[in-house]
Write an enzyme that holds these catalytic residues in place. Sequence first.
Site, PDB file in Angstrom:
ATOM      1  NE  ARG A  76      -2.618   1.140   3.620  1.00  0.00           N
ATOM      2  CZ  ARG A  76      -3.494   1.198   4.634  1.00  0.00           C
ATOM      3  NH1 ARG A  76      -4.794   1.072   4.400  1.00  0.00           N
ATOM      4  NH2 ARG A  76      -3.066   1.348   5.862  1.00  0.00           N
ATOM      5  CG  HIS A 134      -6.279   7.261  -3.271  1.00  0.00           C
ATOM      6  ND1 HIS A 134      -5.383   7.418  -2.249  1.00  0.00           N
ATOM      7  CD2 HIS A 134      -6.986   8.426  -3.327  1.00  0.00           C
ATOM      8  CE1 HIS A 134      -5.544   8.617  -1.709  1.00  0.00           C
ATOM      9  NE2 HIS A 134      -6.511   9.248  -2.346  1.00  0.00           N
ATOM     10  CG  ASP A 135      -6.897  -0.991  -5.542  1.00  0.00           C
ATOM     11  OD1 ASP A 135      -5.954  -1.296  -6.282  1.00  0.00           O
ATOM     12  OD2 ASP A 135      -8.038  -1.520  -5.619  1.00  0.00           O
ATOM     13  CB  SER A 175      -3.365  -1.324  -1.577  1.00  0.00           C
ATOM     14  OG  SER A 175      -4.377  -0.431  -1.167  1.00  0.00           O
ATOM     15  CB  CYS A 196      -7.445  13.169  -5.807  1.00  0.00           C
ATOM     16  SG  CYS A 196      -7.580  12.739  -4.078  1.00  0.00           S
ATOM     17  CB  VAL A 203       4.040   8.481  -6.399  1.00  0.00           C
ATOM     18  CG1 VAL A 203       3.779   9.940  -6.070  1.00  0.00           C
ATOM     19  CG2 VAL A 203       5.143   7.925  -5.540  1.00  0.00           C
ATOM     20  N   GLY A 204       3.024   5.314  -5.540  1.00  0.00           N
ATOM     21  CA  GLY A 204       3.313   3.889  -5.751  1.00  0.00           C
ATOM     22  C   GLY A 204       2.303   3.234  -6.672  1.00  0.00           C
ATOM     23  CE1 TYR A 234      -9.805   7.163 -12.177  1.00  0.00           C
ATOM     24  CE2 TYR A 234     -10.593   7.113 -14.435  1.00  0.00           C
ATOM     25  CZ  TYR A 234     -10.067   7.813 -13.365  1.00  0.00           C
ATOM     26  OH  TYR A 234      -9.833   9.167 -13.488  1.00  0.00           O
TER      27      TYR A 234
HETATM   28  C1  FAD Z   1     -10.240  10.163  -4.820  1.00  0.00           C
HETATM   29  C2  FAD Z   1      -9.470   9.561  -5.965  1.00  0.00           C
HETATM   30  C3  FAD Z   1      -9.026  10.383  -6.985  1.00  0.00           C
HETATM   31  C4  FAD Z   1      -8.285   9.858  -8.053  1.00  0.00           C
HETATM   32  N1  FAD Z   1      -7.866  10.699  -9.048  1.00  0.00           N
HETATM   33  C5  FAD Z   1      -7.138  10.202 -10.068  1.00  0.00           C
HETATM   34  C6  FAD Z   1      -6.660  11.046 -11.110  1.00  0.00           C
HETATM   35  O1  FAD Z   1      -6.879  12.263 -11.113  1.00  0.00           O
HETATM   36  N2  FAD Z   1      -5.952  10.495 -12.121  1.00  0.00           N
HETATM   37  C7  FAD Z   1      -5.664   9.154 -12.152  1.00  0.00           C
HETATM   38  O2  FAD Z   1      -4.974   8.708 -13.072  1.00  0.00           O
HETATM   39  N3  FAD Z   1      -6.118   8.328 -11.175  1.00  0.00           N
HETATM   40  C8  FAD Z   1      -6.834   8.815 -10.149  1.00  0.00           C
HETATM   41  N4  FAD Z   1      -7.276   7.970  -9.168  1.00  0.00           N
HETATM   42  C9  FAD Z   1      -6.958   6.533  -9.254  1.00  0.00           C
HETATM   43  C10 FAD Z   1      -5.560   6.274  -8.710  1.00  0.00           C
HETATM   44  O3  FAD Z   1      -4.597   6.623  -9.696  1.00  0.00           O
HETATM   45  C11 FAD Z   1      -5.398   4.781  -8.384  1.00  0.00           C
HETATM   46  O4  FAD Z   1      -6.334   4.407  -7.423  1.00  0.00           O
HETATM   47  C12 FAD Z   1      -3.982   4.483  -7.907  1.00  0.00           C
HETATM   48  O5  FAD Z   1      -3.719   3.113  -8.084  1.00  0.00           O
HETATM   49  C13 FAD Z   1      -3.809   4.857  -6.461  1.00  0.00           C
HETATM   50  O6  FAD Z   1      -2.512   4.679  -6.015  1.00  0.00           O
HETATM   51  P1  FAD Z   1      -2.263   4.596  -4.419  1.00  0.00           P
HETATM   52  O7  FAD Z   1      -0.832   4.369  -4.193  1.00  0.00           O
HETATM   53  O8  FAD Z   1      -2.930   5.757  -3.765  1.00  0.00           O
HETATM   54  O9  FAD Z   1      -3.157   3.342  -4.059  1.00  0.00           O
HETATM   55  P2  FAD Z   1      -2.900   1.944  -3.328  1.00  0.00           P
HETATM   56  O10 FAD Z   1      -4.267   1.492  -2.953  1.00  0.00           O
HETATM   57  O11 FAD Z   1      -1.890   2.077  -2.259  1.00  0.00           O
HETATM   58  O12 FAD Z   1      -2.307   1.051  -4.485  1.00  0.00           O
HETATM   59  C14 FAD Z   1      -3.001   0.760  -5.682  1.00  0.00           C
HETATM   60  C15 FAD Z   1      -2.413  -0.506  -6.316  1.00  0.00           C
HETATM   61  O13 FAD Z   1      -1.015  -0.341  -6.543  1.00  0.00           O
HETATM   62  C16 FAD Z   1      -0.263  -1.270  -5.755  1.00  0.00           C
HETATM   63  N5  FAD Z   1       0.878  -0.562  -5.172  1.00  0.00           N
HETATM   64  C17 FAD Z   1       0.825   0.558  -4.410  1.00  0.00           C
HETATM   65  N6  FAD Z   1       2.058   0.927  -4.062  1.00  0.00           N
HETATM   66  C18 FAD Z   1       2.916   0.034  -4.589  1.00  0.00           C
HETATM   67  C19 FAD Z   1       4.330  -0.108  -4.556  1.00  0.00           C
HETATM   68  N7  FAD Z   1       5.091   0.759  -3.894  1.00  0.00           N
HETATM   69  N8  FAD Z   1       4.888  -1.156  -5.186  1.00  0.00           N
HETATM   70  C20 FAD Z   1       4.114  -2.041  -5.865  1.00  0.00           C
HETATM   71  N9  FAD Z   1       2.767  -1.953  -5.936  1.00  0.00           N
HETATM   72  C21 FAD Z   1       2.171  -0.914  -5.305  1.00  0.00           C
HETATM   73  C22 FAD Z   1      -1.224  -1.733  -4.683  1.00  0.00           C
HETATM   74  O14 FAD Z   1      -0.852  -2.999  -4.171  1.00  0.00           O
HETATM   75  C23 FAD Z   1      -2.538  -1.742  -5.427  1.00  0.00           C
HETATM   76  O15 FAD Z   1      -2.630  -2.886  -6.229  1.00  0.00           O
HETATM   77  C24 FAD Z   1      -8.006   8.478  -8.091  1.00  0.00           C
HETATM   78  C25 FAD Z   1      -8.461   7.648  -7.063  1.00  0.00           C
HETATM   79  C26 FAD Z   1      -9.196   8.168  -6.016  1.00  0.00           C
HETATM   80  C27 FAD Z   1      -9.687   7.267  -4.923  1.00  0.00           C
END
Ligand code: FAD
Length: 540
Positions: free
Chosen positions: A113, A117-118, A123, A179, A184-185, A481
């Site tokens: 995680r 935001h998944d 995650s 958002c 960034v992960g 998404y």
């Molecule tokens: C409120 C909201 C607004 C959003 N706005 C946008 C937007 O403007 N543009 C856009 O493109 N997307 C947007 N998204 C979607 C967003 O890009 C994805 O949900 C993204 O995967 C989130 O990354 P995270 O690290 O926050 O999520 P996490 O839930 O932490 O990870 C998402 C996925 O990536 C994997 N992961 C995370 N970190 C790592 C790591 N370090 N190494 C390997 N795998 C990893 C996780 O296991 C999971 O499968 C939005 C989502 C939400 C909820």
Amino acid sequence: MKSPPPTARVAMSYLFLFLLYSYSWATLAYTHHHDSFLQCLSLHSGNSTSLTKLIYPRNNPSYTSVLEFSIRNARFSTPTTPEPLVIVTPSHISHIQATINCSRNHDMQIRIRSGGHDYEGLSYVSQVPFVIIDLINLRSIDIDVENNTAWVQAGATIGELYYRIAEKSTTLAFPAGVCPTVGVGGHFSGGGYGMLMRKFGLAADQIIDAHLVDVDGRLLDRNSMGEDLFWAIRGGGGASFGVIVSWKVKLVSVPSTVTVFTVNRTLEENGTMLVHKWQSVAEKIHEDLYLRLFLRAVNSSQQQGKITIQASFTSLFLGRIDQLIVLMQESFPELGLVKEDCIEMSWIQSILYFAEIPQSESLDILLNRTGTPSFFKGKSDYVKEPIPEFALEGLWQWFYEEEPGSVELIFSPYGGIMNEIPESETPFPHRAGNLFNIHYGVGWTEEGPSASQKHISYMRRLYRYMKPYVSKSPREAYMNYRDLDLGINNIGKYTSYGQASKWGLKYLKNNFNRLIHVKTTVDPQNFFRHEQSIPSLFRG
Ligand SMILES: Cc1cc2nc3c(=O)[nH]c(=O)nc-3n(C[C@H](O)[C@H](O)[C@H](O)COP(=O)(O)OP(=O)(O)OC[C@H]3O[C@@H](n4cnc5c(N)ncnc54)[C@H](O)[C@@H]3O)c2cc1C
Ligand SMILES: *[C@@H]1O[C@H](CO)[C@@H](O)[C@H](O)[C@H]1NC(C)=O
Ligand SMILES: *[C@@H]1O[C@H](CO)[C@@H](O)[C@H](O)[C@H]1NC(C)=O
Ligand SMILES: *[C@@H]1O[C@H](CO)[C@@H](O)[C@H](O)[C@H]1NC(C)=O
Ligand SMILES: *[C@@H]1O[C@H](CO)[C@@H](O)[C@H](O)[C@H]1NC(C)=O
Ligand SMILES: *[C@@H]1O[C@H](CO)[C@@H](O)[C@H](O)[C@H]1NC(C)=O
Ligand SMILES: *[C@@H]1O[C@H](CO)[C@@H](O)[C@H](O)[C@H]1NC(C)=O
Ligand SMILES: *[C@@H]1O[C@H](CO)[C@@H](O)[C@H](O)[C@H]1NC(C)=O
């Protein structure tokens, strides 16, 4: 149902031993599993006293707050949601290596995680015993203004990245999401786009190096991981391949003054015609102009008690007002944009504007990672031909089925540089030929499974309605998404190609096949897996 504390669980299992032997055997094995995993971690801590402080087993008083801190979708924070046996929050690469090592030796699944935001909670939720590696403590950001690059650790949010760039320069920027709390992960490894996409492409398109810990605990960079794996993690999802520790990205140049506007038009103000026209304008217009469109139901300002549809044209222009007005007069005069609608500001102020943060807030609000979880279901589509007016009229009817404000569609235009990047350049395949992406969202506040079912079913029906008007064979979708309705892997260690291709071809088109090849090479035993992870074809 929250699990009882470990001691209670052990006591209970002795009781059941007399009643139901096989059940209690499983419970004991489970508890044993858990303890030996923790022992393994503490052994690995060795001289590193810090690791023990970064481990949260269920009996740790901070367990729940650490777990909940990065949960964004309340659907996955309910009394029946499965919880991890332990959360590890590494502050050093060796902690990630130890967690992978112990998880392999004790047959524990890992969920990774960053920002949490998944859309489907992948995650931090799993149906089998699991541990979360939460990268919240690995979030340093180094901006190099001499070379226009940055090293960003995976646990940083895009808001933190934007803030650190703006600290150093008013003309450097980064093309990622809107958002600020997105991590960034996950974001970069699944693509990542925002208001600069037509000019500069995706976040993933800017990555020039990365650090990743693989299944054998090795720390790899671009050079040592090789170009295949480096390709895979720039849009194929990180969590299939390893734990991404950090990215090196190119920064981009923007003018010190940019212009933003939001123009709202309801159905009574020619809304349908404007949305129809927008479809052929926004993809072709100058790439310095990003014309995004939000659609929602609102209370009519003209007639009390009446609900109407609002089209909200929300835009960023990389230039000044006068130039923008000229462009809009040429390409989209029907919208009637006037100077008074436009505001000039710095790029970093525009980040607050599009995140709907008041301009009076100080910029360091971008460092705030706290968010409020809400119940939502999302889906996505790609549109290649303008949706006819009669189909838009039909679409409006769907908004009246739910409370005004709870359903939102976002039309995000493609074109510009997206047309020039080949489909196989990165795993993200949605390039030339797309007019726009649709994001469907429905949110609700009522708790409980029946409320969830009702709104999720609404979303599935709306998605069915849209089928004739969107991409076909495959019906493409945006991996970030995430939508488990598209298909999930088999439960168990291995998934067949046929099973995984249901969702895989939609997110990745032909790049899915190359990703399987990379996966089979770097993680043949399929240690890094989840409901929509790239499958390995190795069966050893
Ligand atoms: C409120 C909201 C607004 C959003 N706005 C946008 C937007 O403007 N543009 C856009 O493109 N997307 C947007 N998204 C979607 C967003 O890009 C994805 O949900 C993204 O995967 C989130 O990354 P995270 O690290 O926050 O999520 P996490 O839930 O932490 O990870 C998402 C996925 O990536 C994997 N992961 C995370 N970190 C790592 C790591 N370090 N190494 C390997 N795998 C990893 C996780 O296991 C999971 O499968 C939005 C989502 C939400 C909820
Ligand atoms: C363990 O100790 C060595 C030597 O003191 C040090 O270099 C190393 O970083 C420590 N390991 C961890 C994980 O802190
Ligand atoms: C785990 O670490 C031990 C000792 O550090 C090593 O011998 C073993 O091979 C590692 N196991 C795995 C699965 O990486
Ligand atoms: C810019 O890049 C060069 C070459 O890689 C490097 O030597 C230099 O240190 C970098 N500048 C900064 C400020 O890090
Ligand atoms: C457009 O409508 C939204 C509500 O849907 C509102 O928040 C916003 O202030 C409006 N913007 C303008 C410029 O009228
Ligand atoms: C709607 O469009 C017509 C002609 O296309 C125009 O005359 C009219 O002023 C528009 N109405 C509004 C409210 O913009
Ligand atoms: C951070 O954001 C949360 C939720 O929006 C808010 O409640 C909190 O006050 C903010 N904290 C700071 C320090 O601004
Ligand atoms: C619309 O109006 C009703 C009352 O007439 C109110 O309860 C509701 O909150 C309003 N909805 C929006 C989105 O403004």
